[in-house]
Design a protein around this motif. Structure first.
Motif, short mmCIF file in Angstrom:
data_model
loop_
_atom_site.label_atom_id
_atom_site.label_comp_id
_atom_site.label_asym_id
_atom_site.label_seq_id
_atom_site.Cartn_x
_atom_site.Cartn_y
_atom_site.Cartn_z
N GLN A 43 0.81 -1.22 0.00
CA GLN A 43 0.00 0.00 0.00
C GLN A 43 0.84 1.27 0.00
N GLN A 44 2.16 1.13 0.21
CA GLN A 44 3.03 2.29 0.22
C GLN A 44 3.94 2.36 -1.02
N VAL A 45 3.64 1.55 -2.02
CA VAL A 45 4.48 1.46 -3.21
C VAL A 45 3.92 2.32 -4.34
N LEU A 46 4.80 3.08 -4.99
CA LEU A 46 4.45 3.82 -6.20
C LEU A 46 5.40 3.34 -7.30
N LYS A 47 4.85 2.75 -8.35
CA LYS A 47 5.67 2.22 -9.44
C LYS A 47 5.68 3.20 -10.61
N VAL A 48 6.89 3.38 -11.18
CA VAL A 48 7.06 4.28 -12.32
C VAL A 48 7.47 3.44 -13.52
N GLY A 49 6.59 3.35 -14.50
CA GLY A 49 6.87 2.53 -15.67
C GLY A 49 7.77 3.26 -16.67
N MET A 50 8.72 2.51 -17.25
CA MET A 50 9.62 3.07 -18.24
C MET A 50 10.23 1.95 -19.06
N VAL A 51 10.50 2.22 -20.32
CA VAL A 51 11.08 1.23 -21.21
C VAL A 51 12.55 1.56 -21.44
N TYR A 52 13.41 0.55 -21.23
CA TYR A 52 14.84 0.68 -21.52
C TYR A 52 15.14 -0.11 -22.79
N GLU A 53 15.72 0.53 -23.77
CA GLU A 53 16.20 -0.17 -24.97
C GLU A 53 17.70 -0.33 -24.86
N ILE A 54 18.14 -1.54 -24.68
CA ILE A 54 19.57 -1.77 -24.45
C ILE A 54 20.24 -2.38 -25.68
#
Length: 791
Positions: free
Chosen positions: A780-791
């Motif tokens: 309940q205390q987690v905030l997820k930040v989505g992002m794509v890494y192209e390696i």
């Protein structure tokens, strides 16, 4: 070879230029009790003898139960000439003396990593002296950790320096060392499935002596039942039953040693001539290729040798040396000698030598003890597999799995549900498929010899790089042990189709899984490093997006230990709000087993001292336990408040010390700047990477908060206000910000890279634990930040 350091004179004032004696893994005993050196020699010996007794039950179960099946595996087609027993017995005795005793007990054990042993310990030891890690997260501050223990020499040998540069400049060498490490680890994990199968099956097979109507299939199902129970109770840990391991194995040694001595006197004292090595030559002359093939069964006499090294962290070198030399070696030697004497008179009983050679009245007591010893041997290897997977996970070489600590007293006792299920299922399948100890032994031998060869290779690097042993001692070591181990390995590989393929298949699967995970882990780190956010970029970012502050404390988790992760600007672009106190937290595992709690945190201001944004590197050893979210947050805030207090006078402290150092150097050209009082918080700005050169330990400083007399009332008030502010914001709530990164292969990547990244790694990531579960963070205390890494 010494290092000048600070010491106190009788007046209580520090003086510069004291001598710190050389300490490395060759000269440091793996003593678990840190205060032992302060007690008398009698107290030390009492502790050592107590540890020697305890280690009998933990690390000798596997090698101690080998007499159950060695002769059956060696003469799988029967004994054609009873004189062959002299050659086989001679090979068994001298193999135990050469490999477990001389190589491991009196050489390899000294290559421990602050008391911890095993393949990963060798790798971490090498990583401290040469930057062979594929992840570029080394920091000069790491050498401040008291257990880092770099060899503090002023003029390292040229050969060691050349080797260090060669390893650091060669990507092939780095990858080769890494692959050897995970291959050895994979073989040990495979051992965790094979040891219970062969130990329990060989022990239960004794029932056929008193109940000949039992078929082999029924023996197999009884063994499967015991194995299922064994793996089912792993969740409870070994804490409650661990104290009984040593008495059980000690009773087992007394039993097999006594029976062996009885058989020697009763049947043929002449087998003692096997101590004459000439019988080995005669055995090979008489049997040729068949003698070479039989080595695959003979090598089972030293299975479990690697456990002595891998489980060293629970004991010390001297304890293992005493227990091996005066307990294990005499007992198992008498067991093999007695069985050889029995077989001289009854060669037809070679397939069930152990139980046939037991005097009638002692059969049932010995059978019960054998079952108990087999379970203890199995338990040790299962626990070892759990521990080594935990170490692999902390170093980024294994997907995240749930690690449960089953003991509040002993941190090394862990349980991994997913791995336990996989090992248990694999063990049952092996038992049902192979049916006999001979077939399982063919698979078992490859694990043993492969790990030994890998240990020899890594130990040679330690000898040249860390110990700096003369090349004229390294060459004989390689020739003798390398030759013997390769001959044994070639023998078991000959039986590839007869079960030898099994550990190779298991190890290949594990190496691919661990290799894929670590490869993408490294690429991800390099991507973040290439897209790092500097302090200047942070200022522009905050001004451009008119970032507002909201109540509470935010912990943004990142693997980067240098700069700010690209996750942060991505977050600001979408939501231009940050918490009143924001901390960029990096969990970093050093190439050492343990990091003291007082040396855990490195702090630094981000953007400016008034921004209330900080960066923290939380450092752990590969055997350390991560705290749960609430406990970790409390420790972090406590460390932050200490950092704030120290940060207000650090510049003053540095200026004063520079003046003192200049004054001291005027009187002594060899003097170094002295250290201030010790602290529980290390301040990252103090150190520069350039201070670490060669193989020596960098010059480092810690700054104390006990210099309050050097700051004015205004600064004291400011410190108090800052600490109160942080405490108020903490009460308003904590939010854990995690990067939910999706890793993709770049459009110009090769086909193989796309398969590895887009499919294999993606599958592993989706089917193993996520970040908040691994860090034990409340959902309940987690905030997820989505992002794509192209390696």
């Amino acid at each position: 070879m010494t290092l000048e350091t600070d010491k106190q004179d009788p007046s209580g004032k520090k003086r510069v230029g004291g001598i710190l004696q050389r300490h490395d893994s060759l000269h440091r005993d793996a003593e678990k009790v840190s205060s032992a050196q302060h007690h008398g020699s009698q107290d030390i010996w009492i502790r050592t003898l107590r540890l020697a007794f305890q280690c009998v039950g933990i690390i000798y179960g596997d090698i101690g139960t080998s007499p159950l099946y060695v002769y059956a595996s060696t003469f799988s087609s029967g004994i054609s000439n009873v004189d062959d027993l002299y050659g086989v017995l001679s090979l068994i005795l001298y193999s135990i003396i050469l490999l477990p005793m001389i190589k491991y007990v009196f050489i390899v054990l000294y290559a421990n990593d602050n008391g911890d042993g095993g393949t990963f310990a060798l790798y971490s030891l090498i990583s401290r002296y040469a930057k062979v890690s594929l992840i570029p997260n080394q920091q000069a501050e790491d050498a401040m950790v008291s257990s880092y223990c770099l060899d503090t020499v002023s003029a390292p040998m040229r050969r060691a320096q050349r080797m260090k540069k060669s390893l650091e400049n060669s990507k092939v060498a780095k990858v080769a060392i890494f692959l050897l490490t995970i291959l050895g680890t994979s073989m040990v994990i495979s051992d965790g499935a094979l040891t219970p199968a062969i130990s329990v099956l060989s022990a239960v097979s004794g029932l056929q002596e008193k109940a000949p109507q039992l078929k082999q299939g029924q023996i197999v199902w009884i063994s499967v039942f015991i194995l299922v129970v064994l793996f089912s109770v792993q969740r409870f840990g070994t804490d409650r039953v661990g104290y009984s391991f040593a008495p059980i194995i000690l009773l087992w040694f007394l039993c097999i040693g006594g029976i062996g001595f009885y058989n020697l006197i009763k049947y043929d004292v002449g087998v003692l001539r096997a101590f004459y090595p000439k019988y080995i030559v005669d055995y090979f002359k008489r049997n040729g290729k068949d003698a070479w093939i039989s080595l695959g069964g003979i090598l089972l006499c030293f299975t479990g040798t690697e456990a002595m090294f891998a489980d060293l962290g629970h004991f010390n070198v001297r304890a293992v040396q005493i227990s091996f030399s005066f307990t294990l070696f005499p007992a198992v030697s008498l067991a093999y000698i007695g069985q050889a004497a029995f077989l001289r008179k009854h060669p037809e009983h070679v397939l069930d030598t152990f139980y046939r050679s037991i005097p009638g009245p002692l059969f049932w007591p010995t059978f019960i003890i054998a079952i108990a010893a087999a379970i203890v041997a199995s338990q040790a290897m299962i626990s070892g597999a759990f521990s080594i997977i935990q170490q692999s996970q902390t170093l980024g070489c294994f997907p995240r799995v749930k690690v449960l600590h089953t003991s509040k007293l002993y941190e090394g006792q862990v349980y991994i549900p997913e791995v336990n299920f996989a090992l248990g299922l694999l063990c049952v399948i092996i038992t049902l498929a192979f049916q006999t100890t001979t077939n399982i032994g063919n698979a078992y031998g490859i694990c043993v010899t492969s790990v030994m060869v890998i240990t020899t290779i890594l130990l040679v690097i330690v000898m040249l790089l860390v110990w700096r042993v003369s090349i004229w001692l390294v060459i004989p070591f390689c020739l003798v042990f390398g030759f013997v181990e390769l001959v044994y390995l070639s023998s078991v590989l000959y039986k590839f189709k007869e079960g030898g393929y099994l550990p190779i298949v298991i190890a290949t699967f594990l190496v691919i899984m661990m290799g894929v995970w670590h490869y993408v882990h490294v690429k991800k780190y390099w991507y973040e490093l290439d897209h790092i956010v500097t302090n200047e970029a942070m200022k522009q970012l905050i001004q451009t997006h008119d970032v507002k502050r909201i109540p509470g404390v935010g912990f943004l988790y990142t693997e980067l230990v240098q700069g700010i992760s690209p996750i942060f600007p991505h977050l600001i672009e979408k939501i231009p709000f940050v918490h009143s106190v924001l901390m960029f937290v990096s969990i970093k595992h050093l190439p050492i087993p343990h990091v003291e709690v007082s040396e855990r945190f490195l702090f630094r201001n981000v953007e400016s001292k008034t921004s209330r944004m900080f960066r923290c590197v939380a450092r752990y050893g590969y055997s350390d336990t991560l705290e749960d979210g609430k406990e970790f947050a409390a420790s972090l805030i406590e460390g932050l408040q200490s950092y704030i207090e120290e940060g207000h006078f650090i510049v003053t402290d540095m200026q004063i010390q520079e003046t003192e150092a200049q004054t001291a150097s005027t009187g002594d050209g060899n003097a170094r700047p002295r250290k201030a009082g010790s602290s529980t918080v290390y301040i990252e700005e103090v150190l520069a990477a350039s201070e670490t050169t060669g193989l020596t330990q960098p010059r480092i400083s810690r700054y104390s908060a006990h210099s309050s007399g050097r700051i004015g009332e205004g600064q004291t008030r400011t410190i108090a206000e800052e600490k109160e502010f942080i405490q108020r914001e903490l009460q308003k709530g904590v939010v854990y910000i995690l990067g939910e990164t999706e890793i993709k292969a770049g459009p110009n990547s090769s086909f193989v890279k796309k398969v590895v990244v887009n499919y294999m790694y993606s599958f592993l990531r989706k089917n193993f634990r996520q970040g908040e579960k691994a860090f034990a963070i409340p959902r309940q205390q987690v905030l997820k930040v989505g992002m794509v890494y192209e390696i």
